[in-house]
Design an enzyme around this catalytic site. Structure first.
Site, mmCIF file in Angstrom:
data_model
loop_
_atom_site.group_PDB
_atom_site.id
_atom_site.type_symbol
_atom_site.label_atom_id
_atom_site.label_comp_id
_atom_site.label_asym_id
_atom_site.label_seq_id
_atom_site.Cartn_x
_atom_site.Cartn_y
_atom_site.Cartn_z
ATOM 1 C CD GLU A 1 -16.826 33.191 14.867
ATOM 2 O OE1 GLU A 1 -16.078 32.153 14.192
ATOM 3 O OE2 GLU A 1 -17.577 32.910 15.863
ATOM 4 C CE LYS B 1 -22.523 32.039 7.768
ATOM 5 N NZ LYS B 1 -23.934 31.770 7.854
HETATM 6 P P1 NAD Z 1 -27.768 26.703 14.739
HETATM 7 O O1 NAD Z 1 -26.809 25.416 14.376
HETATM 8 O O2 NAD Z 1 -28.590 26.840 15.773
HETATM 9 O O3 NAD Z 1 -29.040 26.445 13.464
HETATM 10 C C1 NAD Z 1 -28.527 26.097 12.122
HETATM 11 C C2 NAD Z 1 -29.972 25.508 11.359
HETATM 12 O O4 NAD Z 1 -29.659 25.236 9.908
HETATM 13 C C3 NAD Z 1 -30.377 24.222 12.225
HETATM 14 O O5 NAD Z 1 -31.742 24.190 12.173
HETATM 15 C C4 NAD Z 1 -30.132 22.956 11.173
HETATM 16 O O6 NAD Z 1 -30.956 21.844 11.156
HETATM 17 C C5 NAD Z 1 -30.099 23.975 9.938
HETATM 18 N N1 NAD Z 1 -29.446 23.377 8.634
HETATM 19 C C6 NAD Z 1 -27.950 22.801 8.976
HETATM 20 N N2 NAD Z 1 -27.689 22.291 7.741
HETATM 21 C C7 NAD Z 1 -28.770 22.641 6.854
HETATM 22 C C8 NAD Z 1 -29.152 21.994 5.290
HETATM 23 N N3 NAD Z 1 -28.197 21.487 4.747
HETATM 24 N N4 NAD Z 1 -30.302 22.315 4.969
HETATM 25 C C9 NAD Z 1 -31.236 22.724 5.620
HETATM 26 N N5 NAD Z 1 -31.062 23.343 6.869
HETATM 27 C C10 NAD Z 1 -29.915 22.963 7.476
HETATM 28 O O7 NAD Z 1 -27.242 28.187 14.215
HETATM 29 P P2 NAD Z 1 -27.447 29.409 14.925
HETATM 30 O O8 NAD Z 1 -26.694 29.794 15.888
HETATM 31 O O9 NAD Z 1 -29.015 29.491 14.880
HETATM 32 O O10 NAD Z 1 -26.922 30.370 13.715
HETATM 33 C C11 NAD Z 1 -27.971 30.752 12.360
HETATM 34 C C12 NAD Z 1 -27.084 31.400 11.419
HETATM 35 O O11 NAD Z 1 -26.750 32.712 11.915
HETATM 36 C C13 NAD Z 1 -25.918 30.763 10.813
HETATM 37 O O12 NAD Z 1 -25.594 31.085 9.422
HETATM 38 C C14 NAD Z 1 -24.802 31.446 11.394
HETATM 39 O O13 NAD Z 1 -23.602 31.388 10.769
HETATM 40 C C15 NAD Z 1 -25.145 32.809 11.787
HETATM 41 N N6 NAD Z 1 -24.600 33.551 12.875
HETATM 42 C C16 NAD Z 1 -24.891 33.011 14.325
HETATM 43 C C17 NAD Z 1 -24.435 33.674 15.377
HETATM 44 C C18 NAD Z 1 -24.479 33.116 16.845
HETATM 45 O O14 NAD Z 1 -23.782 33.559 17.709
HETATM 46 N N7 NAD Z 1 -25.089 31.887 16.938
HETATM 47 C C19 NAD Z 1 -23.792 34.754 15.408
HETATM 48 C C20 NAD Z 1 -23.658 35.503 13.824
HETATM 49 C C21 NAD Z 1 -23.986 34.838 12.660
HETATM 50 O O1 TDX Z 2 -16.583 25.084 26.152
HETATM 51 C C1 TDX Z 2 -16.198 26.277 25.835
HETATM 52 N N1 TDX Z 2 -15.369 26.846 26.317
HETATM 53 C C2 TDX Z 2 -15.054 27.964 26.145
HETATM 54 O O2 TDX Z 2 -14.173 28.671 26.656
HETATM 55 C C3 TDX Z 2 -16.963 26.811 24.621
HETATM 56 C C4 TDX Z 2 -17.819 26.007 23.708
HETATM 57 C C5 TDX Z 2 -16.498 27.890 24.246
HETATM 58 N N2 TDX Z 2 -15.381 28.685 24.827
HETATM 59 C C6 TDX Z 2 -15.018 30.030 24.496
HETATM 60 C C7 TDX Z 2 -14.711 29.931 22.848
HETATM 61 C C8 TDX Z 2 -14.985 31.373 22.434
HETATM 62 O O3 TDX Z 2 -14.089 32.189 22.708
HETATM 63 O O4 TDX Z 2 -16.304 30.771 24.455
HETATM 64 C C9 TDX Z 2 -16.456 31.795 23.505
HETATM 65 C C10 TDX Z 2 -17.592 31.551 22.768
HETATM 66 O O5 TDX Z 2 -17.500 30.053 21.871
HETATM 67 P P1 TDX Z 2 -18.764 29.526 21.190
HETATM 68 O O6 TDX Z 2 -20.143 29.672 21.858
HETATM 69 O O7 TDX Z 2 -18.490 28.461 20.533
HETATM 70 O O8 TDX Z 2 -18.877 30.905 20.068
HETATM 71 P P2 TDX Z 2 -17.886 31.389 18.952
HETATM 72 O O9 TDX Z 2 -16.823 30.363 18.684
HETATM 73 O O10 TDX Z 2 -17.476 32.724 19.457
HETATM 74 O O11 TDX Z 2 -18.920 31.445 17.746
HETATM 75 C C11 TDX Z 2 -20.262 32.056 17.851
HETATM 76 O O12 TDX Z 2 -20.296 33.381 17.503
HETATM 77 C C12 TDX Z 2 -20.331 33.636 15.979
HETATM 78 C C13 TDX Z 2 -21.207 31.470 17.077
HETATM 79 O O13 TDX Z 2 -21.140 29.650 17.398
HETATM 80 C C14 TDX Z 2 -21.119 31.445 15.619
HETATM 81 O O14 TDX Z 2 -22.171 30.366 14.855
HETATM 82 C C15 TDX Z 2 -20.939 32.889 15.223
HETATM 83 O O15 TDX Z 2 -20.858 32.858 13.951
#
Ligand code: NAD
Ligand code: TDX
Length: 350
Positions: A127, A157
């Site tokens: 992102e 980020k």
């Molecule tokens: P998540 O929200 O499920 O987990 C985040 C974790 O960080 C939680 O366990 C939370 O308690 C902890 N946390 C938050 N604030 C904190 C703090 N101040 N100190 C210590 N711990 C803290 O998120 P996720 O989806 O597992 O994402 C993890 C990482 O991967 C993030 O950096 C996110 O930007 C990155 N990322 C996520 C996705 C995705 O699709 N979910 C994609 C690409 C990158």
């Molecule tokens: O209720 C919803 N309805 C909907 O249409 C939600 C929660 C999302 N959406 C759409 C928005 C996005 O186009 O679905 C797509 C995915 O949404 P999210 O699951 O919120 O993900 P996104 O915003 O793409 O971001 C995710 O991918 C990159 C993760 O949350 C981030 O942490 C990561 O960096």
């Protein structure tokens, strides 16, 4: 190979999957997970590992320099997941995103520089590159693409990526940054689109699809992401950025229809709602660099099988997400950590 690894945010979705993956992939590795247990951190994700001899949990905030520094000092490598991670929340309130994602990352970097940490892997996101046009399917994000974040989440980020870059350039810290596309799989907090839609449908509720539903996301299974992170931890070149993706672009409407189909529901379960503010139109990751240089490739993300098995995980684990939706998982945290004395900064090898 690093045997003492400090993981931040290991109680969240990707971090908990990574801990499970690394304990198996590296039978000699000792892992310490530092997590503040924010709303998305859930100790139930790692409940079975509580007594694991090579796993230690420390309840602390990455912004707390006094607690963080001794933990970093004991580690050979840090893999930094901790973040505020939900775009919609960043639109409602930016402050936690700036605090954790920017200040928290700098707090870790300061400790890493001061203690001469051997390796810092920063988990970032696609992102930070902003948005691609729907009709330019020839374009994908490469590591050379401009940083053009559009949401407060993405901007925080991107800021953290710049701080990691600066720590490498100025202080010679051994760093790698990974930028992955949208993850799916078990233990994802049910605010993100796949677990939200699946759990709504299991409960017989409609799913809120934003705008026209034509926004595109590039989906990768979380275990493929974990494997890529380990490749970067082991073999990534210091100062480099690695994109991670599985060449799996799906419109939100197609994704929604796939989930509906798997759960035997029709389009009448779609509730079209107002669009997300600033909603990025399309993400698409070019991951040729990590495939070429580190020999990694995605093997668990193939559609629709990987989506079917993920939906199945939520179907088979209703207790996990029902406790989140009811708020009961917070009581579990309170019982475990509410009255505990402050953590003794245990060595990462404990
Ligand atoms: P998540 O929200 O499920 O987990 C985040 C974790 O960080 C939680 O366990 C939370 O308690 C902890 N946390 C938050 N604030 C904190 C703090 N101040 N100190 C210590 N711990 C803290 O998120 P996720 O989806 O597992 O994402 C993890 C990482 O991967 C993030 O950096 C996110 O930007 C990155 N990322 C996520 C996705 C995705 O699709 N979910 C994609 C690409 C990158
Ligand atoms: O209720 C919803 N309805 C909907 O249409 C939600 C929660 C999302 N959406 C759409 C928005 C996005 O186009 O679905 C797509 C995915 O949404 P999210 O699951 O919120 O993900 P996104 O915003 O793409 O971001 C995710 O991918 C990159 C993760 O949350 C981030 O942490 C990561 O960096």
């Amino acid at each position: 190979m690093f045997s003492r690894v400090l993981i931040t945010g290991g109680s969240g979705f990707i971090g908990s999957n990574f801990i499970r993956y690394l304990l198996t992939a590296r039978p000699d590795a000792h892992l310490t997970n530092v997590d503040v247990l924010s709303y998305s951190g859930n100790q139930e994700n790692l409940r079975d590992l509580e007594d694991h001899p090579r796993y230690t949990f420390i309840h602390a905030d990455i912004c707390d320099a006094d607690k963080i520094r001794p933990l970093v000092a004991e580690a050979e490598a840090v893999v930094h997941f901790a973040a505020e991670s939900h775009v919609d929340r960043s639109i409602l309130d930016t402050r936690p995103f700036i605090r954790t994602n920017v200040l928290g990352t700098q707090t870790l970097l300061d400790a890493a520089v001061a203690t001469k940490l051997e390796r810092f892997v920063h988990i970032s996101t696609d992102e930070v590159y902003g948005s691609l046009l729907l009709d330019r399917t020839d374009l994908r994000f490469t590591e050379e693409s401009a940083i053009k974040p559009n949401s407060p989440y993405a901007a925080s980020k991107a800021a953290s990526d710049m701080l990691v870059r600066a720590a490498h350039h100025t202080f010679g810290l051994n760093t790698c940054i990974t930028r992955c596309s949208n993850n799916f799989g078990p233990y994802q907090f049910p605010e993100k689109v796949i677990p939200l839609f699946v759990t709504n449908l299991i409960e017989g509720k409609k799913v809120p699809l934003y705008g026209d539903g034509l926004n595109v996301r590039d989906w990768i299974h979380v275990e493929d992401h974990c494997e890529a992170i380990l490749a970067v931890l082991d073999r990534g070149k210091s100062g480099e950025v690695y994109n991670i993706g599985a060449d799996n672009e799906q419109s939100n409407l197609d994704l929604t229809r796939s989930i509906l189909h798997i759960l035997g529901k029709g389009d009448d379960f779609i509730r079209h709602v107002e669009d997300r503010l600033g909603h990025d139109r399309r993400y698409a990751i070019d991951s040729s660099k990590i495939r070429r240089e580190l020999g990694w490739s995605a093997s668990r993300s193939a559609w629709p099988d990987a989506l079917i098995s993920t939906v199945d995980w939520y179907v088979k684990n209703p207790g996990w997400w029902q406790r989140i939706r009811s708020g009961a998982y917070r009581e579990f945290h309170e019982t475990l950590y509410g009255n505990r004395p402050p953590a003794n900064p245990a060595p990462a090898s404990a």
